[in-house]
Design an enzyme around this catalytic site. Structure first.
Site, PDB file in Angstrom:
ATOM      1  N   ASP A  12    -102.342  86.133 112.209  1.00 12.39           N
ATOM      2  CA  ASP A  12    -103.431  86.657 111.383  1.00 12.39           C
ATOM      3  C   ASP A  12    -103.492  86.013 109.999  1.00 12.39           C
ATOM      4  OD1 ASP A  12    -103.953  88.424 113.513  1.00 12.39           O
ATOM      5  OD2 ASP A  12    -102.476  89.836 112.725  1.00 12.39           O
ATOM      6  N   HIS A  41    -108.843  85.502 116.994  1.00  9.61           N
ATOM      7  CA  HIS A  41    -109.152  84.606 115.880  1.00  9.61           C
ATOM      8  C   HIS A  41    -110.560  84.893 115.398  1.00  9.61           C
ATOM      9  CE1 HIS A  41    -105.973  81.427 117.138  1.00  9.61           C
ATOM     10  NE2 HIS A  41    -105.507  82.654 117.142  1.00  9.61           N
TER      11      HIS A  41
HETATM   12  P1  GTP Z   1    -103.972  85.283 115.088  1.00  6.98           P
HETATM   13  O1  GTP Z   1    -103.789  84.233 116.107  1.00  6.98           O
HETATM   14  O2  GTP Z   1    -104.133  86.649 115.665  1.00  6.98           O
HETATM   15  O3  GTP Z   1    -102.817  85.245 114.192  1.00  6.98           O
HETATM   16  O4  GTP Z   1    -105.350  85.109 114.213  1.00  6.98           O
HETATM   17  P2  GTP Z   1    -105.908  84.394 112.919  1.00  6.98           P
HETATM   18  O5  GTP Z   1    -104.832  83.646 112.214  1.00  6.98           O
HETATM   19  O6  GTP Z   1    -107.097  83.591 113.306  1.00  6.98           O
HETATM   20  O7  GTP Z   1    -106.360  85.542 111.937  1.00  6.98           O
HETATM   21  P3  GTP Z   1    -107.398  86.754 112.148  1.00  6.98           P
HETATM   22  O8  GTP Z   1    -108.738  86.196 112.386  1.00  6.98           O
HETATM   23  O9  GTP Z   1    -106.858  87.702 113.109  1.00  6.98           O
HETATM   24  O10 GTP Z   1    -107.310  87.466 110.710  1.00  6.98           O
HETATM   25  C1  GTP Z   1    -107.685  86.850 109.527  1.00  6.98           C
HETATM   26  C2  GTP Z   1    -108.718  87.698 108.779  1.00  6.98           C
HETATM   27  O11 GTP Z   1    -108.879  87.195 107.465  1.00  6.98           O
HETATM   28  C3  GTP Z   1    -110.109  87.643 109.398  1.00  6.98           C
HETATM   29  O12 GTP Z   1    -110.746  88.865 109.194  1.00  6.98           O
HETATM   30  C4  GTP Z   1    -110.808  86.529 108.604  1.00  6.98           C
HETATM   31  O13 GTP Z   1    -112.219  86.630 108.563  1.00  6.98           O
HETATM   32  C5  GTP Z   1    -110.214  86.742 107.242  1.00  6.98           C
HETATM   33  N1  GTP Z   1    -110.082  85.538 106.429  1.00  6.98           N
HETATM   34  C6  GTP Z   1    -109.588  84.314 106.791  1.00  6.98           C
HETATM   35  N2  GTP Z   1    -109.534  83.477 105.738  1.00  6.98           N
HETATM   36  C7  GTP Z   1    -109.992  84.173 104.673  1.00  6.98           C
HETATM   37  C8  GTP Z   1    -110.146  83.866 103.276  1.00  6.98           C
HETATM   38  O14 GTP Z   1    -109.820  82.783 102.797  1.00  6.98           O
HETATM   39  N3  GTP Z   1    -110.647  84.872 102.492  1.00  6.98           N
HETATM   40  C9  GTP Z   1    -110.993  86.094 102.974  1.00  6.98           C
HETATM   41  N4  GTP Z   1    -111.457  87.010 102.129  1.00  6.98           N
HETATM   42  N5  GTP Z   1    -110.841  86.409 104.277  1.00  6.98           N
HETATM   43  C10 GTP Z   1    -110.350  85.480 105.106  1.00  6.98           C
HETATM   44 MG    MG Z   2    -105.505  87.633 114.628  1.00  5.70          MG
END
Ligand code: GTP
Ligand code: MG
Length: 336
Positions: A12, A41
């Site tokens: 995440d 993701h």
């Molecule tokens: P996993 O494989 O489950 O670890 O997923 P992931 O690394 O793709 O992350 P995931 O999408 O589960 O969670 C990341 C969250 O943070 C999401 O809700 C994104 O939209 C949000 N997000 C990612 N980058 C940023 C950022 O730079 N700023 C903000 N405000 N939100 C972000």
């Molecule tokens: Mg995730």
């Protein structure tokens, strides 16, 4: 040439966000999604949010071929729903040996007290299916008629693309500290989530790897059980504004502050040559939506340069919002 995206903490970190940004920017010929449906993701593009458990986050690049490799595990219902949502039916391929999860494996995990109560599993059936594959009793993609039009030889196609000089984005899932081998066993996921495991999922050797990018978030989160050094209390998390909820399970994520010493070790084990840090905007006021490094608040730049010094690898990408293009890209300045 391959760019491998690896989660640096407990998942995440925003791999979906970094993958979707790089897709828009680099327009890779291919994008490979490793891992399975227990990792959600998030890609946000033009204001629309996609929560992806199978389709590569790079799908927003319209000419990129989308690939599910032999080491991955799919569930047909999840995959078909995402293919429809993303409109990618004519450009997605699956290896003949990709594993297929059914309701039976999910039910096995739901009835498994050790996984439910101790490990804190997402109970999607991934571990149960993987263990059946190891015992050679699981059916693979080639055994299902409804998958036949998607089947290809992924290692062969990836190597051909790399030999032709094509760019290939490989999206890892979860994070280093959830790795079956390198994480906080038994509070880990059912596979090796580090750069070596990601490459093994694709099924080719390291010859064509161009970049290994470890993705951290500006603070640490963890879902489910297991140790979390420096864990903050729910009140502290609330006050800092760091509250998050799981993409697959909806569970509230536990939180700790960024740890440079830990990050340095993760960078080293994964042999990373670049680091991305997301959610800079959550930690620093005035960073939201900033796309130019010099426009970041000074406090943020001081922190970033301090972390960079400590981990010894350039921090090339900085997330400043959920939207794919809310990113500061320092690759041109920092990579020679
Ligand atoms: P996993 O494989 O489950 O670890 O997923 P992931 O690394 O793709 O992350 P995931 O999408 O589960 O969670 C990341 C969250 O943070 C999401 O809700 C994104 O939209 C949000 N997000 C990612 N980058 C940023 C950022 O730079 N700023 C903000 N405000 N939100 C972000
Ligand atoms: Mg995730």
């Amino acid at each position: 040439m391959l760019d491998i995206l690896v989660g640096g903490f407990y998942g995440d970190e925003g791999k979906g966000k970094v993958a979707s940004y790089l897709a828009v920017k680099d327009k890779p010929a291919m994008a490979v999604r490793t891992g399975s449906i227990n990792a959600g993701h998030t890609a946000v593009y033009n204001g629309k949010e996609y929560k992806l458990r199978s389709v590569p986050s790079a799908f927003i690049s319209p000419n990129t071929r989308l690939i599910i490799p032999p080491g991955a595990l799919i569930k047909r219902e999840v995959l078909f729903k995402e293919i429809e949502e993303t409109g990618t039916r004519n450009r997605i391929s699956i290896d003949s040996h990709t594993a297929v999860i059914t309701d039976a494996e999910a039910a096995e995990e739901k009835n498994n007290a050790h996984l439910s109560n101790e490990v804190g599993s997402t109970k999607q059936g991934v571990g149960a299916a993987e263990s059946k594959r190891i015992l050679r009793s699981l059916k693979l993609a080639k055994d299902y008629h409804e998958l036949s039009s998607f089947i290809t030889n992924v290692p062969d196609e990836v190597i051909k693309c790399a030999e032709d000089g094509g760019k290939i984005q490989v999206e890892g899932s979860q994070g280093h500290l959830l790795s079956l081998y390198h994480g906080t066993y038994p509070y880990v996921t059912s596979r090796n989530t580090t750069s070596s495991g990601i490459l093994s999922d694709v099924g080719i050797g390291p010859k064509y790897v161009a970049n290994i990018i470890v993705i951290f978030k500006a603070f640490i989160t963890r879902v489910g059980s297991g140790p979390l050094e420096g864990e903050l209390s729910p009140t502290e998390v609330e006050e800092l504004g760091y509250s998050e909820f799981g993409t697959v399970t909806g569970r509230q994520r536990r939180v700790a502050l960024f740890d440079s010493k830990l990050a340095k070790e993760v960078v080293r084990i994964n042999s990373a040559n670049q680091v991305a840090i997301t959610k800079i905007d959550t930690v620093f006021n005035g960073a939201k939506g900033v796309r130019d490094y010099s426009k970041l608040p000074q406090e943020a730049r001081v922190w970033i340069e301090d972390v960079e010094q400590q981990i010894g690898v350039p921090i090339t990408l900085l997330g400043t919002g959920p939207e794919a293009e809310d990113m500061i890209d320092r690759r041109a300045q920092l990579l020679k």
